[in-house]
Design an enzyme around this catalytic site. Structure first.
Site, PDB file in Angstrom:
ATOM      1  N   ASP A 422      41.507  54.270  39.442  1.00 58.41           N
ATOM      2  CA  ASP A 422      40.228  52.679  39.145  1.00 58.41           C
ATOM      3  C   ASP A 422      40.965  51.902  40.036  1.00 58.41           C
ATOM      4  OD1 ASP A 422      38.815  51.280  37.440  1.00 58.41           O
ATOM      5  OD2 ASP A 422      41.067  50.636  36.446  1.00 58.41           O
ATOM      6  N   LYS A 423      40.216  50.865  40.461  1.00 55.55           N
ATOM      7  CA  LYS A 423      40.547  50.085  41.119  1.00 55.55           C
ATOM      8  C   LYS A 423      40.889  48.620  40.242  1.00 55.55           C
ATOM      9  CE  LYS A 423      38.037  46.002  42.520  1.00 55.55           C
ATOM     10  NZ  LYS A 423      39.084  45.351  41.965  1.00 55.55           N
ATOM     11  N   THR A 424      40.920  48.263  39.249  1.00 59.54           N
ATOM     12  CA  THR A 424      40.934  46.748  38.503  1.00 59.54           C
ATOM     13  C   THR A 424      42.100  47.133  37.795  1.00 59.54           C
ATOM     14  OG1 THR A 424      38.931  45.703  38.620  1.00 59.54           O
ATOM     15  CG2 THR A 424      40.752  45.031  36.745  1.00 59.54           C
ATOM     16  N   ARG A 637      35.766  38.831  42.062  1.00 59.23           N
ATOM     17  CA  ARG A 637      35.375  39.315  40.869  1.00 59.23           C
ATOM     18  C   ARG A 637      34.595  38.271  40.474  1.00 59.23           C
ATOM     19  NH1 ARG A 637      37.598  43.729  37.579  1.00 59.23           N
ATOM     20  NH2 ARG A 637      37.484  42.243  35.847  1.00 59.23           N
ATOM     21  N   GLY A 718      33.843  50.099  38.676  1.00 61.62           N
ATOM     22  CA  GLY A 718      32.717  49.173  38.693  1.00 61.62           C
ATOM     23  C   GLY A 718      32.357  47.885  39.298  1.00 61.62           C
ATOM     24  N   ARG A 828      30.197  50.034  41.249  1.00 57.00           N
ATOM     25  CA  ARG A 828      29.169  50.294  40.159  1.00 57.00           C
ATOM     26  C   ARG A 828      28.924  51.604  39.421  1.00 57.00           C
ATOM     27  NH1 ARG A 828      28.264  45.088  39.272  1.00 57.00           N
ATOM     28  NH2 ARG A 828      27.227  43.912  40.774  1.00 57.00           N
ATOM     29  N   LYS A 834      32.562  58.676  36.258  1.00 56.22           N
ATOM     30  CA  LYS A 834      34.117  59.341  36.977  1.00 56.22           C
ATOM     31  C   LYS A 834      34.377  59.793  36.189  1.00 56.22           C
ATOM     32  CE  LYS A 834      36.173  54.339  36.762  1.00 56.22           C
ATOM     33  NZ  LYS A 834      36.990  53.030  36.070  1.00 56.22           N
ATOM     34  N   ASP A 858      38.756  54.868  31.711  1.00 58.34           N
ATOM     35  CA  ASP A 858      39.220  55.720  33.016  1.00 58.34           C
ATOM     36  C   ASP A 858      39.291  56.756  31.986  1.00 58.34           C
ATOM     37  OD1 ASP A 858      39.470  53.838  34.643  1.00 58.34           O
ATOM     38  OD2 ASP A 858      40.933  52.831  34.353  1.00 58.34           O
TER      39      ASP A 858
END
EC number: 7.6.2.1
Length: 1221
Positions: A422-424, A637, A718, A828, A834, A858
């Site tokens: 995941d990123k955030t 963001r 996302g 996105r 995922k 996640d």
């Protein structure tokens, strides 16, 4: 709820209110209780007799797997579900038959020991669960009895009871909030046990129940609750309260969930709705999917192969036996008067069948019985003592050590080839700062993000020219630089009215709770997400200070245009809050100004807001869209803000529909969303916000190191494509030297089709476009791969295209293209996508995968991968609860994989290989003896020799190797990440390794058996007699024990004093055993054997020469292999062979770089804790820790990152335990 709910809520409520009026008739009471249909339940408050007839569950919880009656049968069933244990049970049963050549004790004793150890482990874990359950069930709560509060244990609480919960106490069940000591029936709760968030949540009682605060008043409460059946949805609740023949809707804002705690409120009064295992938190107990490591699955194949070898040996022996039996051997008296058919020459087929069973029991040790127990023990210690205690993975800022939530997958960490991240909150810090904004098409904010700095460097721009450092001290969450909006300067802007709407939207449209003194310096905001807190903090810094909230009002201290330099306290009546969820992707608030103006403020994702804007004003829309893209490219963001002035009549009409939807017992959430759509349209765009989420420390270098280790990293996020690309650049995931394949739905052609509005045409065209792009990219990728350029590839794809690319027809092309790329970025994407991408690589490519994330979105991805890693961050703890390992920072993956993963993999490979080697060697010596006994199944070794071979004489050294062997240090493992590739290629446990060991087993068994037997013909004891069977077998067994133990030392990279002690101790254990055994068992052939042997030079000569000759082949092979065909780690060993390394006990060489305060906090974090996922509150959590601490009078402040730990403090302990060192 589903369609089984039956009738709609309205007529159902009518029926109940009619029946309630006839409460003087006992038969009517029965009628009231009966409709406990699948769709709803009826609870009668303060009326135990009526609720008793409904037979609701009690409030006692049990998380144990067993009780006294079921422990033995259920425990044994669990053990015999393992094929290996079932095999040994079968062998043990066969050993009781006449065909068995060995005593039953030979097989029964080892199996019993293995089962005993496993059952003791199960019993210990279940006992800890029972202690936790007892502590929780016996906690006290105040219940209304008559007109006074009586203290009873939690377990005696019943549905419908009226309870009082005091500040900082935990709610004992799911309660309907009736009244609170705070004004307007408000209370504050902390939901750390549910989601890990310590941000306070506001709950408000229904206005009709505000007065039920005192016991006298509460005793008059005789309401009836009709609500949904128990379910696991934590954030929804549908029900009605019927009070005094009036029906009032109940929602999640009136429900207090078990396991949460009361904050900033003296006490509350509530009615029990769900108890015990029917509470939402208990129904949310996460059953993490059972995962087996790749090594274990290969282990099954090797065991199956060994079983094939066993059958082959039995067939050879059985055929030999059927051929051997003959009447000419009458003098052997094998078959007398037909008593035994096993050696009857007239029925050779029966001889063949019976000989198979005989030889199966004789050769059964070829499959190691203690293998699984030893591996479990090694993995458990690796997890609890090494991974959990590694200071390199301890985050001192948040007091968070690493946590292995399962020990089944340690070696899997050493074979990971694909990481899905995941990123955030995973790559970034999830610490949001308001950075830039756009109001009415005008951009504000002069700061430069880390992403922009990286882009500037790539473009060759002097960074010092780009960056304008600010020396102004900023508040947390606010990092905005632009004098045009600060200190009231916005009043001089061309569009001050729009600025005012922008600031008011930030200050009003949220669910943030203020805490502390009502001054800008001392007030703190409790927000559901860091983004919301950053936006409200920004409003405060712009002069719109939100300082107080009630359920119906928001108070804002504003700096007005018309009153320059002055402030005014304004209050806004909050009429409706249309809450944010992952489907709506927006949040709206309907508020009334003091002058009667009705306004809807809305904030949300740009795609959602733009769909709901009023027609016209296209220039502002286009400018804002371009600005959103610029912010995305800078890695920010974004949110769009909009508003709408409402007509009072139109609003009243809409509000009636809203109240009706809110009162519905069926599909309430769907109806509320439909009603929201009616008012969230024809909006006016105000502007957009841009929030920065900085990268975590060490992320770029960690990704670079992992890439060198042969691990491919995919980012699934996302965020927008531009944001994802720039984050990937900043992380060094992609660079300008790579060939980038971009598959995006944001193309002119697709936009043109979308503008026509034909959904079928949009789907067809997008699918065709994605198909063509995939084929084109795949062909180009193949040409680059097969070319000589050696250029690395990367793929970037958005969620809409991914939806079509995951279609069964295109899936294989997507997989082939993705596997050709070094890096893949999917933007996105939904949580489901995922998980789908993870599963695609796991099953389609058959590669070892690892997923890492920090949020609830996640969880699917984490559970779909071979290994799931949760980041204990700021988005709650759902990801950690579903994970196999938990760490505090992404950069700790380097140590988790390259150090612990590599070590665990190489150690367990050696353990498994050695087990098969030593058992095959032992069985083959017995097999060679069969040829000299007429294939009769005569045993070569004494029964006890065979029983204790695995359990005592060769058990401890292999466990020491599994724990302490280390090829290179932790520092060198990270310095040479390429070493990790040996795990990816499975270099240490494959058929070549197994086959090589099998060859040496054959060689060594031949040496041990034939040397001892051949030399025995000339060996004489002190009485001048030749040596007998038990003399030879004891000598051979001595040589075998010495050989296999010394062979283990040759396999080690690290030889510590523990290795030496275990090997020497195992050999001594054999001698001590045989000394005692030869004296005690007078009636056996082994009586006094060892003493006779040790009186002859023959024994000492054989005991020295046989192991030397047997191990000579290994020695030469290892020398040639290391010299001419070295492994990578052996090359590194040679490079650094002269460097001194403090190996000590072979444990982690952890340098203590912590301050005394950090040491104290680390020690506290490592207090003894219960690791089981079966807890009284259904989750491992800090609330659980605080709960136990509260019971003992220990102050343990809650922190969100501590949710991965909970104490299991015993009631007799009155102080915190000493920390482990």
């Amino acid at each position: 709820m589903n369609s089984s709910r039956g009738r709609q809520g309205e007529p159902l409520v009518l029926d109940r209110s009619v029946s309630s009026s006839n409460n003087n008739n006992s038969s009517i009471r029965l009628g009231r209780v009966q409709p406990q249909a699948p769709g709803h339940r009826t609870v009668f408050c303060n009326d135990r007799e009526a609720n008793h007839l409904a037979k609701f569950k009690g409030n006692s919880v049990s998380t144990t797997k067993y009780n006294v009656a079921t422990f033995l049968p259920k425990g044994l069933y669990e053990q015999f579900r393992r094929v290996a244990n079932l095999y040994f049970l079968t062998i043990s049963c066969l050993s009781f038959t006449p065909v068995s050549p060995v005593s039953p004790i030979t097989n029964v004793i080892p199996l019993s020991l293995v089962l005993f150890v496993s059952l003791v482990k199960e019993a210990f874990e279940d006992w800890k669960r029972l202690q936790n359950d007892m502590t929780i069930n016996n906690s006290s709560v105040e219940v209304l009895q008559g007109q006074s509060w009586e203290t009873i244990p939690w377990k005696k609480l019943q549905v419908g009871d009226i309870v009082r919960v005091r500040q900082d106490a935990f709610f004992p069940a799911d309660l309907l909030l009736l009244a609170s000591t705070n004004p307007d029936g408000v209370c504050y709760t902390e939901t750390a046990n549910l989601d890990g968030e310590t941000n306070l949540k506001i709950r408000k009682a229904l206005e009709k129940t505000w007065d039920y605060v005192t016991p006298e008043k509460a005793s008059e409460f005789k309401g009836e609750i009709q609500c949904e059946q128990p379910n696991n949805s934590l954030y929804t609740f549908t029900g009605n309260l019927i009070l005094q023949k009036q029906t009032v809707p109940i929602g999640p804002n009136q429900i207090l969930l078990r396991g949460c705690s009361l904050r900033n409120t003296e006490y509350i009064v509530g009615a029990v709705v769900f108890t015990g295992h029917e509470t939402k938190v208990m129904m949310n107990s996460m059953n993490v999917p059972s995962k087996r490591s790749t090594l274990e699955r290969k282990l099954d194949k090797v065991i199956a192969t060994l079983f094939g070898v066993l059958l082959s040996m039995c067939l050879i022996g059985a055929i030999g036996s059927a051929v051997f039996v003959n009447n000419k051997y009458y003098y052997l008296k094998l078959w007398i008067d037909g008593d035994s058919q096993q050696f009857n020459p007239r029925n050779r087929f029966v001889v063949f069948i019976l000989s198979i069973f005989t030889l199966i029991t004789l050769y059964s040790p070829i499959i190691p019985i203690s293998l699984y127990v030893s591996i479990e023990m090694i993995k458990f210690i690796q997890s609890t003592k090494f991974i959990n205690n590694d200071l390199r993975m301890y985050h001192s800022e948040t007091n968070t050590p690493a946590l292995a939530r399962t020990s089944n997958l340690n070696e899997e960490l050493g074979q990971v080839e694909y990481i899905f991240s995941d990123k955030t909150g995973t790559l970034t810090r999830n610490l949001m700062e308001f950075f830039k904004c756009s109001i009415g098409g005008e951009m504000y904010g002069t700061g430069v993000t880390e992403i922009e700095l990286g882009a500037a460097k790539r473009s060759g721009v002097n960074v010092r020219e780009v960056q304008k450092p600010s020396h102004t001290a900023r508040e947390k969450g606010f990092n905005f630089n632009d004098d045009r909006l600060m200190h009231g300067a916005w009043t001089n802007e061309p569009n001050p009215d729009m600025c005012k709407e922008f600031f008011r939207c930030l200050a009003i449209c949220h669910t943030v709770l203020p805490e502390g003194e009502e001054t800008p310096e001392k007030l703190r905001y409790q927000a559901a997400s860091p983004d919301e807190a950053a936006l409200v903090t920004a409003a405060k810094n712009f002069g719109f200070f939100f300082y107080r909230r009630t359920p119906t009002m928001i108070y804002v201290r504003e700096s007005h245009v018309e009153r320059m330099g002055k402030v005014q306290d304004c209050k806004y009546e909050i009429l409706n809050i249309l809450e944010f969820n992952s489907t709506r992707k927006r949040q709206s608030v309907v508020c009334r100004y003091g002058d009667g103006r009705l306004v809807l403020y809305c904030k949300g994702a740009d795609t959602v807001i733009y769909e709901r804007l009023a027609s016209g004003n296209d220039e502002l829309k286009n400018i804002s869209r371009e600005q959103l893209e610029q912010y995305g490219e800078a890695g920010l963001r974004t949110l769009c803000l909009a508003y709408k002035d409402l007509n009072p009549d139109m609003y009243e009409s809409w509000n009636e529909k809203y109240i009706q939807a809110k009162s519905s017992l069926r599909d309430r959430e769907r109806k509320l969303d439909e009603v929201a759509e009616l008012i969230e349209k024809d909006l006016t765009l105000i502007g957009c916000t841009a929030i920065e989420d900085k990268l975590q420390e060490g992320v770029p270098s960690c990704i670079e190191t992992l890439s060198k280790a042969g691990i491919k990293i995919w980012v699934l996020t996302g965020d927008k494509l531009e944001t994802a690309i720039n984050i990937a650049y900043a992380c060094k995931l992609i660079n300008n030297d790579m060939k980038q394949f971009v598959i995006s739905s944001e193309t002119d052609a697709i936009r043109e089709v979308e503008s026509r509005g034909d959904q079928v045409e949009i789907a067809r065209f997008t699918r065709e476009t994605v198909k063509n792009e995939l084929h084109k990219c795949h062909e180009e990728a193949q040409s680059i791969i097969h070319g000589s350029s050696g250029q690395k590839l990367s793929l970037l794809i958005d969620g809409k295209c991914l939806m079509y690319a995951l279609d069964p027809d295109l899936r294989s092309i997507l997989l082939s293209l993705s596997l050709s790329c070094t890096s893949v970025v999917c933007c996105r994407v939904s949580p489901l996508q995922k998980a789908q991408v993870t599963r695609l690589v796991r099953k389609g490519a058959n590669k070892i995968t690892l997923s890492i994330g920090d949020g609830a979105n996640d969880v699917g991805m984490i559970q779909a991968a071979h290994v799931g890693v949760g980041i204990s961050g700021l988005e709650g703890m759902q990801a950690v609860m579903a994970s196999d390992f938990a760490i505090a920072q992404f950069r700790f993956l380097t140590d988790l994989l390259l150090v612990h993963g590599r070590w665990s993999y190489s150690r367990l490979c050696k353990v498994v290989s050695y087990f098969f080697y030593k058992n095959l060697t032992f069985t083959l010596t017995q097999f060679w003896y069969t040829f000299q006994t007429g294939y009769s199944g005569q045993r070569f070794y004494d029964d006890w020799f065979q029983s204790l071979y695995n359990v005592i004489f060769t058990a401890l050294p292999v466990i020491i190797v599994g724990l302490l062997d280390k090829d290179v240090s932790a520092a060198l493992s990270k310095k040479y990440p390429q070493l990790y590739k040996e795990g990816i290629y499975n270099a240490f446990f494959n058929w070549k390794v197994v086959g090589t060991l099998a060859c040496f087993s054959v060689y060594q068994s031949v040496i041990v058996y034939h040397f001892t037997v051949a030399s025995s013909t000339t060996g004489l004891n002190s009485a001048g007699k030749i040596l007998g069977l038990w003399d030879i077998s004891s000598t051979a067994f001595t040589c075998l024990v010495i050989t296999v133990n010394l062979r283990l030392l040759m396999m080690c990279n690290t030889v510590t004093r523990w290795h030496s002690i275990s090997v020497i101790g195992s050999i001594l254990a054999w001698f001590i055993f045989i000394f005692i055994y030869s004296l005690v068992f007078v009636n056996k052939g082994t009586y006094f054997t060892i003493y006779l042997l040790m009186s002859t030079p023959y024994f000492y000569l054989i005991a020295i020469l046989v192991p030397i000759v047997a191990l000579l082949g290994d020695f030469l092979y290892q020398g040639v292999q290391r010299w001419f065909y070295p492994y990578d780690y052996q090359i590194v060993q040679e490079i650094h062979r002269h460097e001194a390394e403090a190996i000590g006990a072979g444990l982690l060489e952890v340098g203590n770089q912590l301050t005394p305060e950090e040491e104290r906090r680390y020690a506290f974090a490592l207090l003894p804790r219960e690791k089981s996922k079966h807890t009284g509150f259904a989750f491992d959590s800090p609330g659980y820790e605080s709960f136990f601490a509260t019971q003992q009078g220990v102050i343990a402040p809650q922190k969100p990152w501590d949710v991965i730990r909970r104490a299991s403090m015993k009631p007799k302990s009155k102080s915190p335990r000493a920390s482990r060192s």
